[in-house]
Scaffold this active site. Structure first.
Site, short mmCIF file in Angstrom:
data_model
loop_
_atom_site.label_atom_id
_atom_site.label_comp_id
_atom_site.label_asym_id
_atom_site.label_seq_id
_atom_site.Cartn_x
_atom_site.Cartn_y
_atom_site.Cartn_z
CE LYS A 14 39.42 35.98 34.73
NZ LYS A 14 39.29 37.07 35.71
NE ARG A 89 33.71 33.26 37.44
CZ ARG A 89 34.01 34.10 36.45
NH1 ARG A 89 34.19 33.66 35.24
NH2 ARG A 89 34.11 35.38 36.70
NE ARG A 128 35.55 45.29 33.37
CZ ARG A 128 35.62 44.02 33.73
NH1 ARG A 128 36.51 43.21 33.20
NH2 ARG A 128 34.77 43.55 34.63
NE ARG A 162 31.57 42.97 33.04
CZ ARG A 162 32.45 41.97 33.18
NH1 ARG A 162 33.40 41.80 32.26
NH2 ARG A 162 32.37 41.16 34.20
NE ARG A 173 32.63 40.71 38.82
CZ ARG A 173 33.14 41.70 38.08
NH1 ARG A 173 32.75 42.94 38.27
NH2 ARG A 173 34.02 41.42 37.15
P1 AP5 Z 1 40.02 42.71 32.28
O1 AP5 Z 1 41.01 42.17 31.31
O2 AP5 Z 1 38.66 43.06 31.76
O3 AP5 Z 1 39.92 41.74 33.55
P2 AP5 Z 1 39.35 40.27 33.70
O4 AP5 Z 1 40.33 39.49 34.50
O5 AP5 Z 1 38.96 39.72 32.35
O6 AP5 Z 1 38.10 40.57 34.61
P3 AP5 Z 1 36.55 40.24 34.49
O7 AP5 Z 1 35.85 41.16 35.44
O8 AP5 Z 1 36.06 40.25 33.08
O9 AP5 Z 1 36.52 38.83 35.05
P4 AP5 Z 1 35.37 38.19 35.72
O10 AP5 Z 1 35.98 36.86 35.88
O11 AP5 Z 1 34.79 38.77 36.93
O12 AP5 Z 1 34.15 38.41 34.69
P5 AP5 Z 1 33.51 37.49 33.60
O13 AP5 Z 1 33.14 38.31 32.46
O14 AP5 Z 1 34.32 36.26 33.38
O15 AP5 Z 1 40.67 43.99 32.99
C1 AP5 Z 1 39.93 44.74 33.95
C2 AP5 Z 1 40.28 46.24 33.79
O16 AP5 Z 1 41.65 46.44 34.15
C3 AP5 Z 1 40.14 46.77 32.36
O17 AP5 Z 1 39.67 48.07 32.43
C4 AP5 Z 1 41.56 46.74 31.80
O18 AP5 Z 1 41.77 47.75 30.83
C5 AP5 Z 1 42.41 46.97 33.05
N1 AP5 Z 1 43.66 46.23 33.05
C6 AP5 Z 1 43.87 44.96 32.60
N2 AP5 Z 1 45.16 44.60 32.81
C7 AP5 Z 1 45.76 45.67 33.41
C8 AP5 Z 1 47.09 45.90 33.88
N3 AP5 Z 1 48.04 44.96 33.77
N4 AP5 Z 1 47.37 47.11 34.43
C9 AP5 Z 1 46.40 48.06 34.54
N5 AP5 Z 1 45.12 47.89 34.10
C10 AP5 Z 1 44.81 46.70 33.55
O19 AP5 Z 1 32.20 36.99 34.37
C11 AP5 Z 1 31.13 37.87 34.65
C12 AP5 Z 1 30.00 37.10 35.36
O20 AP5 Z 1 29.50 36.05 34.50
C13 AP5 Z 1 30.41 36.37 36.65
O21 AP5 Z 1 30.40 37.21 37.78
C14 AP5 Z 1 29.33 35.28 36.72
O22 AP5 Z 1 28.11 35.80 37.16
C15 AP5 Z 1 29.18 34.89 35.25
N6 AP5 Z 1 30.08 33.80 34.87
C16 AP5 Z 1 31.10 33.86 33.96
N7 AP5 Z 1 31.73 32.68 33.88
C17 AP5 Z 1 31.10 31.86 34.75
C18 AP5 Z 1 31.30 30.51 35.14
N8 AP5 Z 1 32.30 29.77 34.63
N9 AP5 Z 1 30.46 29.98 36.06
C19 AP5 Z 1 29.46 30.69 36.60
N10 AP5 Z 1 29.23 31.99 36.29
C20 AP5 Z 1 30.03 32.56 35.37
#
Ligand code: AP5
Length: 218
Positions: A14, A89, A128, A162, A173
């Site tokens: 994403k 979420r 990552r 991270r 997660r």
């Molecule tokens: P990346 O693009 O970083 O993936 P992502 O989908 O953004 O994954 P996240 O882990 O950031 O999502 P998340 O939802 O768990 O975390 P968030 O920060 O929102 O890609 C991942 C890796 O794969 C990278 O290394 C990239 O290079 C590689 N890659 C990407 N595309 C690829 C492809 N096509 N092929 C190969 N490799 C690829 O949330 C973190 C924490 O914050 C949560 O756990 C929670 O505690 C809190 N939080 C955030 N939002 C909320 C909410 N709305 N409510 C409550 N808590 C929340």
């Protein structure tokens, strides 16, 4: 003008896709995870409150995240569109978002749902790496840091792993995603907002499919 939500499991790409699309569309990329990590790095009360939930891979309480999203959507640069990454979420957050949007006289255009097998997600998350300065994400295998290591924020990228990209937190997660966020797929499908993309393809292919899908839906 676009008002978009990116939906999908942790590690599906994403954030990777959101950076380029938001830039192309001239809209802010609003990642609740990035806002929370920034609050934590600045040691704000919100960041400190969120830390234990984030480290364990649990969701931060809805009221905390809602406050952040409401404030961010009210900023001037979001008046003409936005890309929400990581919000909503769960069903309560989806209903809170719909309430904020109707108060602001705005509506959601599309929810882009990225699909991918769990084994691939674990591989992506454990490899990552993230830059502390510009927030860009890399992957030790699929998207390595450029040789000159240049950073969008200036100088060189300051790369770290991270804390929630450790194995225990990753597995939790993914469970939390299935339980809390999974039901949003049907919710937005029923509302007619959903665009489904194959997130398991290489980064450039997913990016082209995303732009094609948005072009076709207008
Ligand atoms: P990346 O693009 O970083 O993936 P992502 O989908 O953004 O994954 P996240 O882990 O950031 O999502 P998340 O939802 O768990 O975390 P968030 O920060 O929102 O890609 C991942 C890796 O794969 C990278 O290394 C990239 O290079 C590689 N890659 C990407 N595309 C690829 C492809 N096509 N092929 C190969 N490799 C690829 O949330 C973190 C924490 O914050 C949560 O756990 C929670 O505690 C809190 N939080 C955030 N939002 C909320 C909410 N709305 N409510 C409550 N808590 C929340």
């Amino acid at each position: 003008m676009s008002r978009l939500v990116f939906l999908g499991p942790p590690g599906v790409g994403k954030g990777t896709q959101a950076v380029g699309l938001a830039q192309d569309e001239g809209i802010p990329h609003i990642s609740t995870g990035a806002i929370l990590r920034d609050a934590l790095s600045r040691g704000t009360p919100t960041g400190l409150e969120a830390k234990k939930f984030m480290d364990a891979g649990e969701l931060v309480p809805d009221e905390v995240v809602l406050r952040l999203v409401k404030d961010r959507l009210s900023e001037d640069d979001a008046a003409q569109g936005w890309l929400l990454d990581g919000y909503p979420r769960n069903l309560d957050q989806a209903s809170a978002l719909s309430g904020i949007l109707s108060q602001m006289d705005q509506s959601l255009d599309h929810v882009i749902y990225f699909e991918c097998a769990e084994s691939e997600l674990v591989r992506r998350l454990s490899g990552r790496r993230t830059c502390r300065a510009c927030g860009d994400t890399f992957h030790v295998e699929f998207a390595p840091v450029a040789e000159n290591n240049s950073c969008k924020a200036g100088g060189s990228c300051d790369i770290y792993q991270r804390s929630d990209d450790q194995e225990d937190a990753i597995l939790n997660r993914l469970k939390v995603y299935q339980r809390e966020t999974g039901p949003l797929v049907e919710h937005y499908r029923e509302k007619g907002h959903l665009i489904v993309l194959d997130g398991s393809a290489p980064i450039e292919i997913v990016g082209s499919a995303l732009r094609d899908a948005l072009d076709q839906t207008g």
